[in-house]
Structures are given as C-alpha cells and as structure tokens.
Design a protein around this motif. Structure first.
Motif, mmCIF file in Angstrom:
data_model
loop_
_atom_site.group_PDB
_atom_site.id
_atom_site.type_symbol
_atom_site.label_atom_id
_atom_site.label_comp_id
_atom_site.label_asym_id
_atom_site.label_seq_id
_atom_site.Cartn_x
_atom_site.Cartn_y
_atom_site.Cartn_z
ATOM 1 N N LYS A 200 0.838 -1.214 0.000
ATOM 2 C CA LYS A 200 0.000 0.000 0.000
ATOM 3 C C LYS A 200 0.869 1.259 0.000
ATOM 4 N N VAL B 199 2.056 2.075 -3.452
ATOM 5 C CA VAL B 199 1.064 2.791 -4.260
ATOM 6 C C VAL B 199 1.021 4.262 -3.849
ATOM 7 N N LEU C 37 0.482 -4.719 -7.379
ATOM 8 C CA LEU C 37 0.400 -3.271 -7.169
ATOM 9 C C LEU C 37 -0.867 -2.702 -7.811
ATOM 10 N N ALA D 246 -3.808 -0.969 -5.764
ATOM 11 C CA ALA D 246 -4.231 0.394 -6.085
ATOM 12 C C ALA D 246 -5.744 0.463 -6.246
ATOM 13 N N VAL E 197 -4.994 4.457 -11.306
ATOM 14 C CA VAL E 197 -3.626 4.507 -11.820
ATOM 15 C C VAL E 197 -3.538 5.295 -13.119
#
Length: 427
Positions: free
Chosen positions: A155, A158, A179, A183, A190
């Motif tokens: 986390k 991210v 990841l 996210a 993203v």
C-alpha cells in the motif's frame, strides 16, 4: 559500431578474460588444462566452442570466493544468489565492474524510454539480491530521480507512486499486477498517475501477462534480463519495439545450445542460454549455462540498435515439467490463462502422487465478481480452461477453480509450482 568492429572488440576481450581466469582461478585452470586448451590458442570467436562450460555447481563448490579472479583487496561489493535451490553462490565486483554495471543499467532504462527527467521507483529487493542495487545505480547514472523503496509495504508503494510522481516502475511482473490490484482496493486510479513505463524481470512472464499489466497500470511494459552469476540486471533489455531483448554484446557473448547435446542451435531455434562475460574482473564466467530457455530473434530491430536480440525467457530447464512425455513450462499455462475472460492472472501448478503416478493439477483463481452459486457456469469455465490448456500444450491437465486471492501473492518472484510429492513419500 559495425558488426565487424563489434566482433573484433569481442575477440580481444575474450582472449583477455580467458587469460585472466586461467591465471587466477583454479577451477578454470584445471578445466582448460584437462581440455588441452591454452587461452592464447583462441584466435576466433568460433574457437569458443572448444572451451569447457561452467555450471552453477562450479560456483557452489568454490564457495565463497574460490571463483574470484581478483584479490579481495580489489573487490568492493559482493552479492549472492538466494540459495533456494541449494548452496548460495557469491559474486564479487571490482570498482570497474560496478561502474560498467551502472552504465549497462542506465542503457537498460534508456531502452524503456527513460531519461534524466524520470522518477524511477525501485521495488526490487535491496541487499544481497542484485536487483535493487543494480537498477538503483543505473537510474542514478542516467541522472533520473531514484526512489529506493525496495520490496514490500505494497500500500505504501502505491502511495509513493502517487505522491512522488513515479514515471518508471521496476519490479517483478507478478508484483506489478499485485500493485495494480492493491491500487484498485485503495481507490487509486492509476490512469491518473504519471506512470508511463515499467521495467520488469527476475521471473518468466508471458505476452498475455504483458498486456494485462499494460492495461492494469496504463504503462509500456518492458522485459529486462540478467542473473547474478553473469552480472545481475543489465545483461539484456527490450526496447520500445517490444520485439526481443537486445543483448549487450560488447560485454557478453551469448550462445544458444541444445540442453541435451550442448551443441549450438541455429538462430531462431530455442535452447539453453549460455553466457560468457567479456569485461567482468571480479568473477568472470566462461560459457555459463544459465538453464534459461530462449532463442536468438533473427533479423534487425526497427529501433536501429544493432546488438542481437534474445526472445523473452519462456522457462528454465530445471522448471520444466514432463507430463506424460510432454514438456510443459508454467509460462505456457500463464499464456493460456491470460487470454480467458473470467479467470485472474494468478495460478499454481500442484504436483502430487496418485499411486505410483505423478499427478498435475492447475489451481486457477477466478475474477472477484464470480458468483460461486452458479455451479453450471463455474463448470463451463473450468472445462474451457482445461480445454484451452490441452489445445495449447497437447496435454490434458486437471483444472481446479479457486476463490479470488486464495493463491498466495508474492512481493518478489511468484511461486508457480508447488511440488507436494516429497510430502507424500513419492520422491
């Protein structure tokens, strides 16, 4: 540099490194003498075929420093393998080795379109593993902003990606998917981030997995290659054409050989990758059998680079499963799964015993919104997965669909094969 100029450079460096190891490393001196080989007799690159191979057991037997070709006084860094398959192997670097490594990794990041204006988030592990520090020094040599976050704390990764404005991500491909998944759970879009490229390596991955990563992270996904015995990351890298990895041939000679006969195979034909380092001082390796399976990609790359390209590694000779006489690599299964709607890119191959026979079962995660009350739909999906694996691999494997996130996630190399045969007294 023309091909002729490159080969002249390679031969000059090859003769130097052969003399170096013969003079300083007992293992090589013994092997060369047993083969009747004098380094000075090597007068062409073709003569390399007469030089004995090096295998990982040679490095293990010489643990920790027996294969070093430079005195410890000149060694400024050591790294090692993980030791997951046996005795760890130690590799040493002189100051020149570290400088060359930084140059090669800067070249790798530039192949992915990186410049001094980028922010490179390094999530490979730091420490004895070569990944983290290798990318780190390359990024700094390029002049980019380097974020040395190492692995774990997903986390936070991210959060850093968002807050620091990461533009290039460096990690294993399986961790890139984790990841992206994390996210999503954090509510981070993203696509709103400046992230534009990823340099992914340290484990085999498929073309379909590339497309999944590119969709999930909205990046250009570039494959990189290296192994600690040869250098670490920086041996070869894709460019933005994504059509094979350019081997840094001014520092490494690549051969592809039949893993059974050890005879060279023609360009375009798959076999085991063998490397000879041309410039390493601390621990050069001569005709090192990597166990990785690849091939030389014929032809020229549209990017204009002239170094030969190797295909992405599709598996390892020691990861290969032989199922009812058929050679099966986990990456082939991954390639199939990544093209089937309804299943996630997370799977494991479970080896077990049924009586005297080996049994192979593939556990495949379904996507999060799957309705487990719809038994008929699940069975249809399971049959589809099994059918497409059989069509692609020419072997019938049992398939079991499992719940989302039930397969353990990795922050490094994903564990694709679980061998339970020894627990059952089978091996």
């Amino acid at each position: 540099m023309s091909r002729a100029q490159l080969e002249e450079l390679q031969l000059r460096r090859l003769r130097t490194v052969l003399a170096r190891v013969h003079g300083n490393v007992e293992t090589y001196r013994r092997k060369f003498d047993e083969a009747g080989l004098a380094p000075a007799s090597v007068s062409s690159l073709e003569d390399l075929e007469a030089v004995p191979f090096t295998v990982k057991d040679d490095l293990r037997a010489a643990y920790p420093y027996g294969m070093f070709a430079a005195p410890l006084h000149d060694i400024v860094r050591v790294h090692s393998s993980s030791g997951t398959t046996g005795q760890i192997t130690v590799v040493g670097y002189t100051a020149n080795d570290i400088s060359n490594w930084a140059d090669l990794m800067a070249r790798t990041i530039a192949c992915a379109g990186g410049t001094a204006d980028d922010v490179v988030q390094v999530t490979y592990g730091y420490g004895l593993f070569t990944g983290g520090l290798g990318v780190h020094y390359g990024s700094e040599r390029l002049g980019a902003v380097t974020v040395p976050i190492s692995g774990g704390m997903t986390k936070r990764q991210v959060q850093v990606m968002r807050d620091f404005g990461t533009t290039i991500l460096a990690c294993t491909p399986s961790y890139a998917l984790l990841l992206a998944e994390t996210a999503g759970e954090m509510g981070v879009d993203v696509r709103s981030l400046p992230l534009r490229a990823g340099i992914f390596g340290a484990e085999p991955w498929s073309e379909n997995m590339r497309r999944q990563i590119e969709r999930a992270l909205d990046v250009k996904a570039i494959d990189i290659y290296g192994l600690s015995e040869v250098l670490g990351p920086g041996v070869a890298s894709e460019c933005l054409e994504q059509d094979g990895l350019h081997v840094n041939e001014d520092h490494f000679l690549i051969e592809i050989v039949d893993p059974e006969t050890l005879e060279p195979v023609p360009d375009g034909e798959r076999g085991e990758v063998v490397f000879t380092t041309l410039t390493k001082e601390g621990i050069p390796v001569i005709r090192y059998r990597t166990r990785d399976i690849s091939r030389i990609v014929p032809g020229e790359c549209p990017c204009g680079r002239t170094f030969r390209r190797m295909e992405r590694v599709t598996g390892r000779t020691d990861d290969m499963l032989i199922v009812r006489g058929v050679n099966v690599f986990p990456s082939q299964i991954e390639q199939v799964l990544a093209g089937i709607p309804g299943v996630a890119p997370h799977y494991q191959v479970i080896l077990s015993k049924r009586g005297a026979m080996d049994h192979v079962e593939v556990h495949v995660e379904v996507v999060p919104d799957t309705d487990f009350d719809e038994i008929r739909e699940l069975e249809t999906l399971r049959r589809k997965v099994a059918s497409e694996i059989q069509a692609a691999l020419a072997v019938n494997l049992d398939v079991k669909l499992v719940e989302p996130k039930s397969i353990e996630r990795s922050q490094g190399k994903a564990k694709r094969v679980v061998d339970a045969r020894s627990e059952q007294g089978g091996v």
